[in-house]
Design a protein around this motif. Structure first.
Motif, PDB file in Angstrom:
ATOM      1  N   TRP A  44       8.669   7.765  -2.531  1.00 24.29           N
ATOM      2  CA  TRP A  44       7.532   7.011  -1.895  1.00 24.29           C
ATOM      3  C   TRP A  44       7.777   6.008  -0.837  1.00 24.29           C
ATOM      4  O   TRP A  44       8.850   5.488  -1.041  1.00 24.29           O
ATOM      5  CB  TRP A  44       6.921   6.275  -3.121  1.00 24.29           C
ATOM      6  CG  TRP A  44       6.306   7.181  -4.084  1.00 24.29           C
ATOM      7  CD1 TRP A  44       5.404   8.280  -4.153  1.00 24.29           C
ATOM      8  CD2 TRP A  44       6.618   6.893  -5.532  1.00 24.29           C
ATOM      9  NE1 TRP A  44       5.085   8.609  -5.480  1.00 24.29           N
ATOM     10  CE2 TRP A  44       5.771   7.731  -6.443  1.00 24.29           C
ATOM     11  CE3 TRP A  44       7.295   5.961  -6.576  1.00 24.29           C
ATOM     12  CZ2 TRP A  44       5.785   7.867  -7.995  1.00 24.29           C
ATOM     13  CZ3 TRP A  44       7.184   5.937  -7.901  1.00 24.29           C
ATOM     14  CH2 TRP A  44       6.514   7.011  -8.491  1.00 24.29           C
ATOM     15  N   VAL A  45       6.762   5.780  -0.095  1.00 21.91           N
ATOM     16  CA  VAL A  45       7.049   4.675   0.828  1.00 21.91           C
ATOM     17  C   VAL A  45       5.758   3.740   0.998  1.00 21.91           C
ATOM     18  O   VAL A  45       4.442   4.393   0.685  1.00 21.91           O
ATOM     19  CB  VAL A  45       7.438   5.442   2.183  1.00 21.91           C
ATOM     20  CG1 VAL A  45       6.192   6.042   2.809  1.00 21.91           C
ATOM     21  CG2 VAL A  45       7.629   4.141   3.225  1.00 21.91           C
ATOM     22  N   GLY A  46       5.790   2.619   0.822  1.00 22.74           N
ATOM     23  CA  GLY A  46       4.759   1.767   0.824  1.00 22.74           C
ATOM     24  C   GLY A  46       4.937   0.708   1.996  1.00 22.74           C
ATOM     25  O   GLY A  46       6.122   0.128   2.364  1.00 22.74           O
ATOM     26  N   GLY A  47       3.923   0.128   2.355  1.00 14.77           N
ATOM     27  CA  GLY A  47       3.940  -0.999   3.427  1.00 14.77           C
ATOM     28  C   GLY A  47       3.218  -2.202   3.069  1.00 14.77           C
ATOM     29  O   GLY A  47       2.172  -2.215   2.514  1.00 14.77           O
TER      30      GLY A  47
ATOM     31  N   THR B 171       0.588  -1.131   0.018  1.00 16.31           N
ATOM     32  CA  THR B 171       0.137   0.181  -0.034  1.00 16.31           C
ATOM     33  C   THR B 171       0.842   1.372   0.083  1.00 16.31           C
ATOM     34  O   THR B 171       1.545   1.429   0.794  1.00 16.31           O
ATOM     35  CB  THR B 171      -0.883  -0.027   1.276  1.00 16.31           C
ATOM     36  OG1 THR B 171      -1.840  -1.309   1.300  1.00 16.31           O
ATOM     37  CG2 THR B 171      -1.687   1.285   1.225  1.00 16.31           C
ATOM     38  N   LEU B 172       0.792   2.070  -0.795  1.00 18.31           N
ATOM     39  CA  LEU B 172       1.531   3.467  -1.002  1.00 18.31           C
ATOM     40  C   LEU B 172       0.841   4.321   0.313  1.00 18.31           C
ATOM     41  O   LEU B 172      -0.248   4.383   0.089  1.00 18.31           O
ATOM     42  CB  LEU B 172       1.312   4.049  -2.224  1.00 18.31           C
ATOM     43  CG  LEU B 172       1.884   5.372  -2.449  1.00 18.31           C
ATOM     44  CD1 LEU B 172       3.427   5.229  -2.401  1.00 18.31           C
ATOM     45  CD2 LEU B 172       1.559   6.123  -3.680  1.00 18.31           C
ATOM     46  N   GLU B 173       1.939   4.504   1.165  1.00 20.12           N
ATOM     47  CA  GLU B 173       1.458   5.239   2.520  1.00 20.12           C
ATOM     48  C   GLU B 173       1.761   6.745   2.368  1.00 20.12           C
ATOM     49  O   GLU B 173       1.578   7.399   3.533  1.00 20.12           O
ATOM     50  CB  GLU B 173       2.149   4.524   3.561  1.00 20.12           C
ATOM     51  CG  GLU B 173       1.989   3.005   3.449  1.00 20.12           C
ATOM     52  CD  GLU B 173       2.457   2.312   4.776  1.00 20.12           C
ATOM     53  OE1 GLU B 173       3.640   2.440   5.039  1.00 20.12           O
ATOM     54  OE2 GLU B 173       1.896   1.248   5.179  1.00 20.12           O
ATOM     55  N   GLY B 174       2.645   7.104   1.260  1.00 17.69           N
ATOM     56  CA  GLY B 174       3.094   8.239   1.465  1.00 17.69           C
ATOM     57  C   GLY B 174       4.071   8.766   0.440  1.00 17.69           C
ATOM     58  O   GLY B 174       4.994   8.043  -0.154  1.00 17.69           O
ATOM     59  N   THR B 175       4.188  10.069   0.358  1.00 17.65           N
ATOM     60  CA  THR B 175       5.205  10.655  -0.266  1.00 17.65           C
ATOM     61  C   THR B 175       6.212  11.297   0.673  1.00 17.65           C
ATOM     62  O   THR B 175       5.609  12.455   1.162  1.00 17.65           O
ATOM     63  CB  THR B 175       5.000  11.624  -1.560  1.00 17.65           C
ATOM     64  OG1 THR B 175       4.188  10.805  -2.463  1.00 17.65           O
ATOM     65  CG2 THR B 175       5.960  12.179  -2.341  1.00 17.65           C
ATOM     66  N   LEU B 176       7.600  11.380   0.790  1.00 21.14           N
ATOM     67  CA  LEU B 176       8.419  12.028   1.761  1.00 21.14           C
ATOM     68  C   LEU B 176       9.026  13.021   0.903  1.00 21.14           C
ATOM     69  O   LEU B 176       9.790  12.686  -0.120  1.00 21.14           O
ATOM     70  CB  LEU B 176       9.271  11.048   2.323  1.00 21.14           C
ATOM     71  CG  LEU B 176       8.644  10.084   3.126  1.00 21.14           C
ATOM     72  CD1 LEU B 176       9.657   8.971   3.719  1.00 21.14           C
ATOM     73  CD2 LEU B 176       7.824  10.596   4.453  1.00 21.14           C
ATOM     74  N   ARG B 177       8.874  14.071   1.181  1.00 15.75           N
ATOM     75  CA  ARG B 177       9.476  15.365   0.660  1.00 15.75           C
ATOM     76  C   ARG B 177      10.931  15.439   0.698  1.00 15.75           C
ATOM     77  O   ARG B 177      11.294  15.386   1.844  1.00 15.75           O
ATOM     78  CB  ARG B 177       8.919  16.737   0.863  1.00 15.75           C
ATOM     79  CG  ARG B 177       7.488  16.682   0.347  1.00 15.75           C
ATOM     80  CD  ARG B 177       6.638  17.993   0.519  1.00 15.75           C
ATOM     81  NE  ARG B 177       6.737  18.116   2.106  1.00 15.75           N
ATOM     82  CZ  ARG B 177       6.806  19.417   2.839  1.00 15.75           C
ATOM     83  NH1 ARG B 177       6.791  20.144   2.167  1.00 15.75           N
ATOM     84  NH2 ARG B 177       6.681  19.317   4.086  1.00 15.75           N
ATOM     85  N   SER B 178      11.828  15.475  -0.261  1.00 25.31           N
ATOM     86  CA  SER B 178      13.270  15.532  -0.277  1.00 25.31           C
ATOM     87  C   SER B 178      13.763  14.667   0.949  1.00 25.31           C
ATOM     88  O   SER B 178      14.792  15.030   1.524  1.00 25.31           O
ATOM     89  CB  SER B 178      13.669  17.233   0.087  1.00 25.31           C
ATOM     90  OG  SER B 178      13.072  18.016  -0.855  1.00 25.31           O
TER      91      SER B 178
END
Length: 176
Positions: free
Chosen positions: A169-172, A149-156
């Motif tokens: 991107w980070v997924g779990g 599941t794509l859990e978010g986008t971490l800026r820089s």
């Protein structure tokens, strides 16, 4: 932990061996691998030798990084590198790169699924994470195919080999 060998219908996943140095070196000449993964640039043969003969075996010996090469059953061509890395208690990161010519055939999802299944069965894992630089749509497609599941986008979040900060991107994926 002693390294393992895993098999799927089309692939054999096994520890890299000295005979694989040239294939790893050739694969890591790909601009996408150099851009999206943390390999040295320029990627020299010595880097492949160090990873194959020292870094990856030490990962198994220390029970921290479990890296396997995926090779096609029909001829033995290298498909890519697939790794589970312990981040913290019960949390592992799935990382991978694929040889340019082997992309688009479903091999990465097949190899990564086999490694994840092994991880669930063998390691004390309750969560797997996947990280990729924004724009690495091939990696994201594989992760989504595996059920991450794509859990978010971490800026820089990180500095890439181009020296610039990039969003990630980070997924779990939780234990089935």
């Amino acid at each position: 932990m002693e390294p393992v060998t895993l098999e799927t219908d089309r692939l054999i996943l096994r520890p890299f061996a000295p005979k694989d140095v040239d294939a790893v070196y050739d694969a890591c000449q790909d601009r996408d691998i150099q851009y999206y993964t943390p390999v040295p640039v320029p990627y020299e043969r010595e880097h492949a030798e160090q990873r194959v003969q020292e870094e990856w075996p030490q990962g198994w010996a220390s029970d921290k990084d479990y890296t396997l090469g995926a090779f096609r059953r029909d001829g033995g061509a290298l498909v890519g590198s697939y790794c589970l890395t312990r981040l913290s208690r019960g949390v592992y990161e799935l990382g991978y790169w694929a040889v340019r010519e082997q992309r688009g055939h479903g091999y990465s999802a097949e190899a990564a699924r086999a490694l994840c299944d092994w991880g669930w069965a063998t390691l004390d894992v309750h969560r797997m994470e996947w990280w990729a630089m924004v724009g690495n749509t091939g990696s994201r497609a594989v992760a989504e195919k595996l059920g991450f599941t794509l859990e978010g986008t971490l800026r820089s979040r990180g500095i890439a080999n181009d020296g610039e900060p990039h969003d990630w991107w980070v997924g779990g994926l939780l234990r089935p």
